[in-house]
Every structure is written in C-alpha cells, then in structure tokens.
Design a protein around this motif. Sequence first.
Motif, mmCIF file in Angstrom:
data_model
loop_
_atom_site.group_PDB
_atom_site.id
_atom_site.type_symbol
_atom_site.label_atom_id
_atom_site.label_comp_id
_atom_site.label_asym_id
_atom_site.label_seq_id
_atom_site.Cartn_x
_atom_site.Cartn_y
_atom_site.Cartn_z
ATOM 1 N N GLY A 113 0.766 -1.325 -0.177
ATOM 2 C CA GLY A 113 -0.015 0.069 0.149
ATOM 3 C C GLY A 113 0.727 1.394 0.111
ATOM 4 N N VAL A 114 0.340 2.074 0.718
ATOM 5 C CA VAL A 114 0.807 3.347 0.438
ATOM 6 C C VAL A 114 0.844 4.366 2.017
ATOM 7 N N SER A 115 1.657 5.277 2.060
ATOM 8 C CA SER A 115 2.729 5.267 1.586
ATOM 9 C C SER A 115 4.062 4.826 2.275
ATOM 10 N N THR A 116 4.819 4.285 1.414
ATOM 11 C CA THR A 116 6.030 3.486 2.114
ATOM 12 C C THR A 116 6.473 3.942 3.419
ATOM 13 N N ASN A 117 7.034 5.304 3.149
ATOM 14 C CA ASN A 117 7.461 6.006 4.479
ATOM 15 C C ASN A 117 6.822 6.287 5.557
ATOM 16 N N PHE A 147 4.832 -10.079 15.104
ATOM 17 C CA PHE A 147 4.098 -10.740 14.100
ATOM 18 C C PHE A 147 5.397 -10.957 12.934
ATOM 19 N N SER A 148 5.609 -12.094 12.281
ATOM 20 C CA SER A 148 6.345 -12.171 11.060
ATOM 21 C C SER A 148 5.760 -11.555 10.135
ATOM 22 N N THR A 149 6.581 -10.426 9.713
ATOM 23 C CA THR A 149 6.155 -9.145 8.658
ATOM 24 C C THR A 149 6.930 -9.107 7.529
ATOM 25 N N VAL A 150 6.250 -9.108 6.465
ATOM 26 C CA VAL A 150 6.695 -8.928 5.133
ATOM 27 C C VAL A 150 6.323 -7.480 4.408
ATOM 28 N N VAL A 151 7.093 -6.864 4.007
ATOM 29 C CA VAL A 151 6.582 -5.592 3.187
ATOM 30 C C VAL A 151 7.119 -5.803 1.993
ATOM 31 N N VAL A 152 5.938 -5.440 0.999
ATOM 32 C CA VAL A 152 6.096 -6.045 -0.386
ATOM 33 C C VAL A 152 6.561 -4.691 -1.148
ATOM 34 N N ALA A 153 7.932 -4.727 -1.578
ATOM 35 C CA ALA A 153 8.489 -3.425 -2.074
ATOM 36 C C ALA A 153 7.912 -2.981 -3.172
ATOM 37 N N SER A 166 13.704 12.107 -4.019
ATOM 38 C CA SER A 166 12.874 11.492 -5.004
ATOM 39 C C SER A 166 12.087 10.714 -4.200
ATOM 40 N N ALA A 167 10.899 10.322 -4.771
ATOM 41 C CA ALA A 167 10.167 9.166 -4.323
ATOM 42 C C ALA A 167 10.881 7.988 -4.459
ATOM 43 N N ASP A 168 11.682 7.921 -5.066
ATOM 44 C CA ASP A 168 12.515 6.349 -5.205
ATOM 45 C C ASP A 168 13.360 6.440 -3.849
ATOM 46 N N GLU A 169 13.976 7.702 -3.712
ATOM 47 C CA GLU A 169 15.076 7.782 -2.439
ATOM 48 C C GLU A 169 14.193 7.630 -1.140
ATOM 49 N N VAL A 170 13.103 8.059 -1.147
ATOM 50 C CA VAL A 170 12.323 8.068 0.238
ATOM 51 C C VAL A 170 11.923 6.754 0.182
ATOM 52 N N HIS A 171 11.514 5.969 -0.817
ATOM 53 C CA HIS A 171 10.884 4.559 -0.573
ATOM 54 C C HIS A 171 12.020 3.428 -0.336
#
Length: 179
Positions: free
Chosen positions: A109-113, A128-134, A151-156
């Motif tokens: 989902g949104v937003s990554t940061n 919780f065993s947690t995974v974030v799907v990049a 940039s959004a890429d850098e923040v992400h």
Amino acid sequence: MTALLIIDMQKGMLSPTLPPRNNPQAEANIARLLAAWREAGKPVVLVRHISRSATSVFAPGQAGAEFQERFAPLALEHIVEKNVPDAFVNTGLERWLHVRGIRDVVIAGVSTNNSVEATARTAGNLGFSTVVVADACFTFDKADFGGTPRSADEVHLMALANLHGEYADVRTTADFLGG
C-alpha cells in the motif's frame, strides 16, 4: 495463516495535487496479491485512513476516503479505519489477528515511508512475522529534514532500508506469486 494488509488504497491517493510518486506498477502488484489471497481464501485486511481534519480528502464523507474500486473489500474481508499512520493504533487490528491465530502479515500500500513503515514497525515489534512487498508500495517526493529534496524512489528505498532485517523482511510480488 498469513493475512494480507492493504494500506490506504483510497481514491484520495489519485489526487493530481499530490507530489510526484514512484512505483507506477504498485497498484497492479497490489491487485495481483489481492487476487491471489482471495483465490486461496486467505485473510485480507483493507485499511483506510479517516482524517480528523474536516478539510482533508480523507475526511469522513469525502470521496477521497473511499476505497479505490479495485480494492473495495468483499463482504467477509476485514476493514480497519485508522486516524494516524499506524494501522495498529486504536483500531483493534492486533486483537483481530490474534483471535484468528494469525501470526504472519504481508503489507502493501501507501505510503511506504508513512503508513506502511509505521504499521510494519509495530507489527514487527508486536512479534508478527512481517513482510513488506517493495514493489506493491509507493510514496512521494519529499524534502529531508535538512531541506534537501529527495525523489520518491529515494524516500521509498530509505523507508524499506529502515524496515528490512529489523522489523520486517522486504520482498517482491514475484516472491509470493512466482514471476
């Protein structure tokens, strides 16, 4: 059992007034994950932000607070409404997961940061065993604390780096769906 948590995929995230973003394929990847979870009959949690500010696009009653059509919950899927970035704060999400014996969560989902990172940190801290799907998350351009535009890429990528190995495992949609 693993639950899929889809965070803040609301109509307000489509606003042309938002800063530039990254991962234009994120929605397609989220939709692929959602379809796979539904097909397997696994638990899905759809989280939406309901702002306390009457002027926000996420204020109750505003079109921006509604789920985007392709992420509209089905009758048996759990909806979490939050007022802060973290989907665990004052929502009952932790209890809902525990009652069902769910110890593993996959977050997209949104937003990554912001909401993704806050929710993933708490999930990891709660055990919780947690995974974030990049590639199923995205964010927006933002200036850092020193005022330097990022940039959004850098923040992400920085948000994912903050999470990986400490609060969550960061993976890709292909890791789950194979290809």
